[in-house]
Design a protein around this motif. Structure first.
Motif, mmCIF file in Angstrom:
data_model
loop_
_atom_site.group_PDB
_atom_site.id
_atom_site.type_symbol
_atom_site.label_atom_id
_atom_site.label_comp_id
_atom_site.label_asym_id
_atom_site.label_seq_id
_atom_site.Cartn_x
_atom_site.Cartn_y
_atom_site.Cartn_z
ATOM 1 N N ALA A 50 0.844 -1.206 0.000
ATOM 2 C CA ALA A 50 0.000 0.000 0.000
ATOM 3 C C ALA A 50 0.876 1.252 0.000
ATOM 4 O O ALA A 50 1.971 1.262 0.556
ATOM 5 N N ASP A 51 0.367 2.319 -0.634
ATOM 6 C CA ASP A 51 1.074 3.605 -0.657
ATOM 7 C C ASP A 51 0.687 4.487 0.514
ATOM 8 O O ASP A 51 1.398 5.402 0.886
ATOM 9 N N SER A 52 -0.498 4.242 1.083
ATOM 10 C CA SER A 52 -0.937 4.975 2.279
ATOM 11 C C SER A 52 -2.024 4.160 2.967
ATOM 12 O O SER A 52 -2.519 3.182 2.409
ATOM 13 N N ILE A 53 -2.366 4.591 4.188
ATOM 14 C CA ILE A 53 -3.372 3.893 4.998
ATOM 15 C C ILE A 53 -4.469 4.895 5.337
ATOM 16 O O ILE A 53 -4.186 6.080 5.569
ATOM 17 N N CYS A 54 -5.713 4.433 5.392
ATOM 18 C CA CYS A 54 -6.807 5.292 5.838
ATOM 19 C C CYS A 54 -7.499 4.636 7.027
ATOM 20 O O CYS A 54 -7.841 3.451 6.973
ATOM 21 N N ILE A 55 -7.702 5.392 8.086
ATOM 22 C CA ILE A 55 -8.526 4.914 9.199
ATOM 23 C C ILE A 55 -9.964 5.251 8.801
ATOM 24 O O ILE A 55 -10.332 6.429 8.704
#
Length: 464
Positions: free
Chosen positions: A168-173
């Motif tokens: 993944a390039d980023s994470i979202c909560i």
């Protein structure tokens, strides 16, 4: 800490949350080029229920919508929501379809694909992540945030590390049920940021009235970007107002760099639209009220209204409290699934049956059996084998990734929809909605050949 990045949700989640995803491309077009000049980090414009609503109610090609937005917004990253192996439909699809969908989404203008799984089963995300990496898109993986004894910060930190390792390039909560509270948001962001190097975003709804405060604490803890909605389409079941969040951080180290005067021009446009939606009955002003039931019962607002309507139909509305006490028990029995589509409906309906039948699991729904069997993936906690046997009888549970049991489907789908195909993407529209797509394709053909069709489908109010 650099400036805070803003993802504007007006063109997808805000209208999905408030008006059942009924904003048409004609309502969007006049404001797109102005939105493009604002300096948003990204605009969420596609995915979620938009696809279904486009073909089912608006007689609009979702791919054409995306291409139009891309043309009008060349300077802003375009973002979509994608349900992992479910894509935008309601079942698991074979890997070849998932790969093709990701490829076509990026080819038609999507920059960031936010991918999530209802069970937080990383195996259901891997194909989509790899496909986004291959197409040079940005794979943002969302953690379905929920409450319960197993959902500790260690659980979320471990999942975040696995998301990063998966590419993944980023994470979202993703706090879809508005269960986050401000100080919890602060410590969760801090803990997740301590174990990963990739950026972290926060997506939280305004339902319980806490979203703006959650954003402040998350930003102070180092979150990189947040989802907001321009104020006429904010609050209630939508998001925190964009202008308020921009104003909050002005002249601080987190300054978004966005001009409030320019935002005000957007506000004026969307206020006119909002009035139109209220007048037409699409927007019920009561949707904008705060509802703290989620905090009391730990069930999403939509799930609560579902439970009540099921009980009313059975003439058992007085048993709501019993059902709300039963939900956590059913959830525990079924391996603590996060309560988000489709698991919230599955657990809720089973809890209703357990209460109105007067005997637990006397009647078991097909979907609940599927959840216990492993058809949706691996639950956060192992299900007790004795309980599994009670529900499944002689059927064997699925322990592999559900999609490993699916044969490639793309070629078969192409054959099935060959008579309607006008563009390569049509096969994907058909694959996700095989019952609805042919009607849409027929309408599209009739319009092309000048056959007059007055459809009132676009004006009907349904909830997706």
């Amino acid at each position: 800490m650099g400036k805070l990045k803003i993802t504007e949700t007006a063109l997808r989640d805000a209208h999905q949350s408030l008006i059942a995803t009924r904003m048409s491309i004609d309502d969007m077009k006049p404001i797109l080029s102005q939105m493009d000049q604002i300096g948003f980090y990204s605009a969420e414009v596609w995915g979620g229920a938009t696809f279904d609503a486009c073909i089912r109610f608006l007689n609009e090609d979702p791919w054409e919508r995306l291409r139009t937005i891309r043309r009008e917004m060349p300077n802003t990253k375009l973002q979509m929501l994608f349900r992992g192996q479910n894509m935008l439909g309601y079942r698991h699809y074979a890997d070849d379809l998932v790969e093709y969908f990701v490829q076509k989404s990026i080819a038609n203008g999507i920059d960031i694909i936010r991918i999530f799984d209802a069970l937080n089963d990383i195996r259901n995300l891997q194909t989509a992540i790899k496909a986004a990496n291959k197409e040079k898109g940005h794979a943002q993986v969302a953690i379905s945030y929920t409450l319960g004894e197993v959902f500790t910060h260690e659980y979320y930190m471990d999942y975040a590390k696995r998301i990063e390792s998966a590419g993944a390039d980023s994470i979202c909560i993703k706090d879809m049920a508005a269960l986050l509270t401000p100080y919890e948001a602060e410590s969760l962001v801090r803990d997740i940021k301590s174990v990963v190097k990739i950026p972290v975003a926060l997506h939280t709804h305004y339902t319980s009235g806490l979203a703006s405060m959650c954003i402040i604490k998350a930003v102070e803890a180092g979150v990189d970007s947040v989802d907001t909605a321009i104020s006429p389409l904010a609050l209630g079941t939508s998001h925190a107002p964009t202008e308020s969040i921009v104003a909050t951080f002005r002249d601080t180290e987190y300054d978004t760099g966005i001009d409030l005067v320019k935002l005000n021009a957007l506000r004026d446009y969307f206020m006119t639209l909002r009035k139109k939606y209220i007048d037409s009955g699409l927007l019920d002003p009561s949707m904008l009220a705060t509802n703290t039931n989620a905090l009391l019962y730990q069930v999403p607002g939509g799930m609560l209204s579902n439970l009540l309507s099921q009980l009313k139909q059975a003439g058992k509305a007085d048993q709501l409290e019993d059902v709300l006490r039963e939900v956590p028990r059913v959830r525990k029995d079924s391996g603590y699934p996060p309560l988000v589509t489709p698991t919230s409906q599955i657990v809720g309906t089973q809890a209703v049956f357990n209460v109105i039948m007067g005997e637990r699991y006397k009647t078991v729904t097909k979907e609940f059996k599927g959840l216990v069997k492993g058809e949706y993936g691996k639950t956060p906690v192992e299900i007790d084998p004795a309980f599994q046997k009670q529900i499944l009888g002689s059927e064997e549970p699925i322990t592999c990734r559900p999609a490993d049991l699916l044969k490639p489907e793309l070629d078969d789908m192409r054959k099935e929809c060959a008579e309607w195909t006008e563009q390569e993407e049509d096969v994907l529209t058909y694959a996700m909605f095989p019952k609805v797509a042919p009607k849409f394709f027929e309408h599209r053909r009739n319009v092309k050949f000048g056959i007059d069709q007055h459809s009132d489908a676009a004006n009907k109010v349904h909830t997706i």
